[in-house]
Write a protein that holds these residues in place. Sequence first.
Motif, PDB file in Angstrom:
ATOM      1  N   ILE A 165      15.725  -3.173   7.303  1.00  0.00           N
ATOM      2  CA  ILE A 165      14.465  -3.731   7.781  1.00  0.00           C
ATOM      3  C   ILE A 165      13.394  -2.660   7.606  1.00  0.00           C
ATOM      4  N   VAL A 166      12.167  -3.126   7.374  1.00  0.00           N
ATOM      5  CA  VAL A 166      11.026  -2.231   7.282  1.00  0.00           C
ATOM      6  C   VAL A 166      10.164  -2.523   8.489  1.00  0.00           C
ATOM      7  N   VAL A 167      10.010  -1.522   9.343  1.00  0.00           N
ATOM      8  CA  VAL A 167       9.356  -1.727  10.639  1.00  0.00           C
ATOM      9  C   VAL A 167       8.195  -0.752  10.812  1.00  0.00           C
ATOM     10  N   GLN A 168       7.302  -1.127  11.733  1.00  0.00           N
ATOM     11  CA  GLN A 168       6.281  -0.180  12.172  1.00  0.00           C
ATOM     12  C   GLN A 168       6.986   0.912  12.956  1.00  0.00           C
ATOM     13  N   LYS A 169       6.448   2.100  12.923  1.00  0.00           N
ATOM     14  CA  LYS A 169       7.119   3.230  13.535  1.00  0.00           C
ATOM     15  C   LYS A 169       7.230   3.135  15.048  1.00  0.00           C
ATOM     16  N   LYS A 170       6.324   2.441  15.691  1.00  0.00           N
ATOM     17  CA  LYS A 170       6.349   2.324  17.135  1.00  0.00           C
ATOM     18  C   LYS A 170       7.249   1.172  17.563  1.00  0.00           C
ATOM     19  N   LYS A 171       8.142   1.432  18.503  1.00  0.00           N
ATOM     20  CA  LYS A 171       8.998   0.388  19.057  1.00  0.00           C
ATOM     21  C   LYS A 171       8.303  -0.286  20.215  1.00  0.00           C
ATOM     22  N   ILE A 172       8.663  -1.536  20.471  1.00  0.00           N
ATOM     23  CA  ILE A 172       8.126  -2.239  21.638  1.00  0.00           C
ATOM     24  C   ILE A 172       8.802  -1.691  22.873  1.00  0.00           C
ATOM     25  N   LYS A 223       0.832  -1.208   0.000  1.00  0.00           N
ATOM     26  CA  LYS A 223       0.000   0.000   0.000  1.00  0.00           C
ATOM     27  C   LYS A 223       0.867   1.259   0.000  1.00  0.00           C
ATOM     28  N   ALA A 224       1.938   1.248   0.764  1.00  0.00           N
ATOM     29  CA  ALA A 224       2.844   2.396   0.800  1.00  0.00           C
ATOM     30  C   ALA A 224       3.513   2.600  -0.558  1.00  0.00           C
ATOM     31  N   PHE A 225       3.863   1.514  -1.221  1.00  0.00           N
ATOM     32  CA  PHE A 225       4.468   1.599  -2.554  1.00  0.00           C
ATOM     33  C   PHE A 225       3.489   2.211  -3.558  1.00  0.00           C
ATOM     34  N   ILE A 226       2.254   1.768  -3.519  1.00  0.00           N
ATOM     35  CA  ILE A 226       1.240   2.306  -4.441  1.00  0.00           C
ATOM     36  C   ILE A 226       1.003   3.784  -4.162  1.00  0.00           C
ATOM     37  N   THR A 227       0.964   4.165  -2.899  1.00  0.00           N
ATOM     38  CA  THR A 227       0.805   5.577  -2.538  1.00  0.00           C
ATOM     39  C   THR A 227       1.975   6.404  -3.051  1.00  0.00           C
ATOM     40  N   ASP A 228       3.188   5.868  -2.928  1.00  0.00           N
ATOM     41  CA  ASP A 228       4.363   6.577  -3.441  1.00  0.00           C
ATOM     42  C   ASP A 228       4.311   6.732  -4.956  1.00  0.00           C
ATOM     43  N   MET A 229       3.798   5.734  -5.618  1.00  0.00           N
ATOM     44  CA  MET A 229       3.696   5.825  -7.070  1.00  0.00           C
ATOM     45  C   MET A 229       2.766   6.971  -7.479  1.00  0.00           C
ATOM     46  N   PHE A 230       1.667   7.131  -6.757  1.00  0.00           N
ATOM     47  CA  PHE A 230       0.739   8.205  -7.073  1.00  0.00           C
ATOM     48  C   PHE A 230       1.240   9.576  -6.620  1.00  0.00           C
ATOM     49  N   MET A 231       1.938   9.625  -5.503  1.00  0.00           N
ATOM     50  CA  MET A 231       2.354  10.917  -4.958  1.00  0.00           C
ATOM     51  C   MET A 231       3.686  11.423  -5.509  1.00  0.00           C
ATOM     52  N   THR A 273       9.131   7.564   3.032  1.00  0.00           N
ATOM     53  CA  THR A 273       8.592   8.288   1.894  1.00  0.00           C
ATOM     54  C   THR A 273       7.173   8.693   2.288  1.00  0.00           C
ATOM     55  N   PRO A 274       6.482   9.486   1.483  1.00  0.00           N
ATOM     56  CA  PRO A 274       5.106   9.848   1.858  1.00  0.00           C
ATOM     57  C   PRO A 274       4.189   8.640   2.059  1.00  0.00           C
ATOM     58  N   GLY A 275       4.342   7.616   1.249  1.00  0.00           N
ATOM     59  CA  GLY A 275       3.526   6.412   1.406  1.00  0.00           C
ATOM     60  C   GLY A 275       3.853   5.659   2.683  1.00  0.00           C
ATOM     61  N   LYS A 276       5.126   5.556   2.985  1.00  0.00           N
ATOM     62  CA  LYS A 276       5.527   4.881   4.221  1.00  0.00           C
ATOM     63  C   LYS A 276       5.089   5.681   5.446  1.00  0.00           C
ATOM     64  N   LYS A 277       5.104   6.989   5.332  1.00  0.00           N
ATOM     65  CA  LYS A 277       4.651   7.821   6.441  1.00  0.00           C
ATOM     66  C   LYS A 277       3.147   7.656   6.656  1.00  0.00           C
ATOM     67  N   ALA A 278       2.398   7.532   5.573  1.00  0.00           N
ATOM     68  CA  ALA A 278       0.950   7.355   5.684  1.00  0.00           C
ATOM     69  C   ALA A 278       0.597   6.054   6.393  1.00  0.00           C
TER      70      ALA A 278
END
Length: 155
Positions: A148-155, A31-39, A87-92
């Motif tokens: 690595i591609v991680v969620q922004k929140k750490k445990i 989803k982030a990749f697709i968002t980056d493609m559009f943005m 990127t904007p998609g990853k931030k979203a």
Amino acid sequence: MRFRNIKNRQKKEDIKERPRYIYATYSSRVKAFITDMFMIYAPILYIITYVVMNGKEEFQSSQLAPFAGVILYGLIYALLLSKFGQTPGKKAYEIKVLDDRSGENIGFFRAILRFFLFLVTASTILGLFIPFYRRDKKALHDIICKTIVVQKKKI
């Protein structure tokens, strides 16, 4: 002290020092990749087609224009990854690309390498199926670039 005890102690210390992350799901990465493609990529193609060139016929007949669009997209993508880790998609979708060992943002040249390895991986399709079989959800370009591609929140 025995060598085995020293080795076990070193392993325990290494495990404690590494931060723990929640790895990003494959669907959020897509989803982030697709968002980056559009943005990012779609405006680049629009500018190349209608501002730099005289329209879609000239763009379609050119072999250099799509290549220039991909190169420009790769440079912007690498700049955003090296500066912000997103990127904007990853931030979203609240995901971030980090160094495998240190947990910090990757450098610009490593981000460019990761982008072009992604292009190779996506063209072979094989590398895109690897995350389904790995616990850390790494694709082939992540394995090679040690990211690595991680969620922004750490445990």
